[in-house]
Design an enzyme around this catalytic site. Structure first.
Site, short mmCIF file in Angstrom:
data_model
loop_
_atom_site.label_atom_id
_atom_site.label_comp_id
_atom_site.label_asym_id
_atom_site.label_seq_id
_atom_site.Cartn_x
_atom_site.Cartn_y
_atom_site.Cartn_z
N ASN A 45 0.86 -1.18 0.00
CA ASN A 45 0.00 0.00 0.00
C ASN A 45 0.90 1.24 0.00
OD1 ASN A 45 -1.76 2.06 0.57
ND2 ASN A 45 -2.57 1.18 2.48
N PHE A 46 0.85 2.02 -1.09
CA PHE A 46 1.74 3.18 -1.21
C PHE A 46 1.29 4.35 -0.32
CE2 PHE A 46 3.80 2.43 -5.70
CZ PHE A 46 4.13 1.14 -5.32
N LYS A 47 0.03 4.30 0.18
CA LYS A 47 -0.51 5.38 1.02
C LYS A 47 -0.23 6.75 0.39
CE LYS A 47 -0.68 2.60 5.17
NZ LYS A 47 -0.69 2.56 6.61
N HIS A 95 -10.08 0.91 4.35
CA HIS A 95 -8.81 0.98 5.09
C HIS A 95 -9.00 1.81 6.36
CE1 HIS A 95 -4.64 1.82 6.13
NE2 HIS A 95 -4.34 0.75 5.41
N GLU A 125 -6.04 -5.42 10.23
CA GLU A 125 -4.95 -4.50 10.59
C GLU A 125 -5.32 -3.75 11.86
OE1 GLU A 125 -2.84 -3.14 6.54
OE2 GLU A 125 -4.31 -1.71 7.25
N ILE A 176 -0.47 0.06 13.06
CA ILE A 176 -0.17 0.56 11.71
C ILE A 176 0.94 1.61 11.78
CG2 ILE A 176 -1.07 1.89 9.75
CD1 ILE A 176 -3.75 0.48 10.12
N GLY A 212 2.69 -2.98 10.84
CA GLY A 212 4.02 -3.18 11.41
C GLY A 212 4.84 -4.29 10.79
N ALA A 226 3.15 -1.31 4.28
CA ALA A 226 3.51 -0.02 3.70
C ALA A 226 4.88 0.45 4.18
CB ALA A 226 2.42 1.00 4.03
N SER A 227 4.91 1.07 5.36
CA SER A 227 6.09 1.84 5.78
C SER A 227 7.38 1.03 5.85
CB SER A 227 5.83 2.51 7.14
OG SER A 227 5.43 1.56 8.11
O1 G3P Z 1 -2.35 -1.02 4.51
C1 G3P Z 1 -1.16 -1.35 5.14
C2 G3P Z 1 -0.97 -0.63 6.39
O2 G3P Z 1 -2.03 0.03 6.95
C3 G3P Z 1 0.06 -1.12 7.31
O3 G3P Z 1 0.94 -0.06 7.39
O4 G3P Z 1 3.09 0.98 7.60
O5 G3P Z 1 2.31 -0.63 9.35
O6 G3P Z 1 2.96 -1.47 7.09
P1 G3P Z 1 2.41 -0.33 7.89
#
Ligand code: G3P
Length: 222
Positions: A9-11, A93, A141, A146, A181, A202-203
């Site tokens: 997810n590129f957000k 989301h 999630e 997140i 995470g 994502a991150s």
């Molecule tokens: O959609 C994926 C997301 O909400 C998780 O974010 O940055 O914790 O991988 P992250």
């Protein structure tokens, strides 16, 4: 054995916007090709068209609005994402929550157009509710994890397992993903061991110094 799925997810990170979104999508395509893992990218709406033109891997929208064609200025029309080359969409989301009736309407519309639906949920109860809508995937999630770098598969394994269990009872055709995470190979391994079919993340990749190395590490323990 099934091939695990990774949805990136590129957000709205600058590191995954515009030209850098295209770069990241190309890297994701390379990793998919080199490893045989199903990697899906979910860029911002404005980047979908160009990315879908230039990469072979599936491109999902991050959201579509519960509207039909007509007068809805500023809305994201599912048909527009389809024409831009998206083959699926995230729905509900945590950063773009929707009403239950709207989630239902979007899942039905996405299904009617043979696109892939990924309904995101925040706990076991909403996962159960989402499964009754029969999307292709439910992605659990926990919002507090997140972007935290603390992997859900280690910090809250019971939420992933509980989701897998409840969805198996309600509709075994619905596949479960987990996210929040996740960044390392062991996090993804733990997710698969808990019964998930893959991860949504994502991150951990987008903000890594070397996103390709991070993606390769993610899939290294499958
Ligand atoms: O959609 C994926 C997301 O909400 C998780 O974010 O940055 O914790 O991988 P992250």
């Amino acid at each position: 054995t099934r091939t695990p799925i990774v949805i990136l997810n590129f957000k709205t990170y600058l590191e995954s916007t515009g030209k850098r979104a295209l770069e990241l999508a190309k890297i994701s395509g390379e990793v998919a090709e080199e490893t045989g893992i199903n990697v899906v990218v979910s860029p911002q709406h404005a980047d979908v068209w160009q990315i879908a033109k230039e990469v072979e891997i599936p491109v999902f929208a991050q959201h579509v609005d519960p509207v039909d064609a007509g007068g809805h200025t500023g809305s994201i029309l599912m048909e527009s994402m389809m024409e831009a080359g998206a083959s699926g969409t995230l729905i509900n989301h945590s950063e773009q929550r929707m009403k239950l009736a709207d989630i239902d309407a979007v899942v039905k519309k996405v299904k009617a157009n043979d696109m892939v639906s990924v309904v995101c949920t925040n706990n076991v109860e909403t996962s159960a509710a989402a499964a009754t809508l029969k999307p292709n995937f439910v992605a659990i999630e926990p919002p507090e994890l997140i972007g935290s770098g603390i992997p859900v598969s280690k910090a809250e394994p019971e939420v992933v397992e509980g989701t897998v269990d409840v969805i198996h009872q309600i509709n075994p055709d619905v596949k479960v993903l987990c996210g929040a995470g996740i960044s390392a190979g062991e996090d993804m391994r733990a997710a698969l061991d808990l019964g998930a079919e893959g991860v949504l993340l994502a991150s951990g990749i987008i903000l890594a110094d070397d996103p390709k190395a991070a993606l390769l590490d993610l899939v290294s323990k499958i």
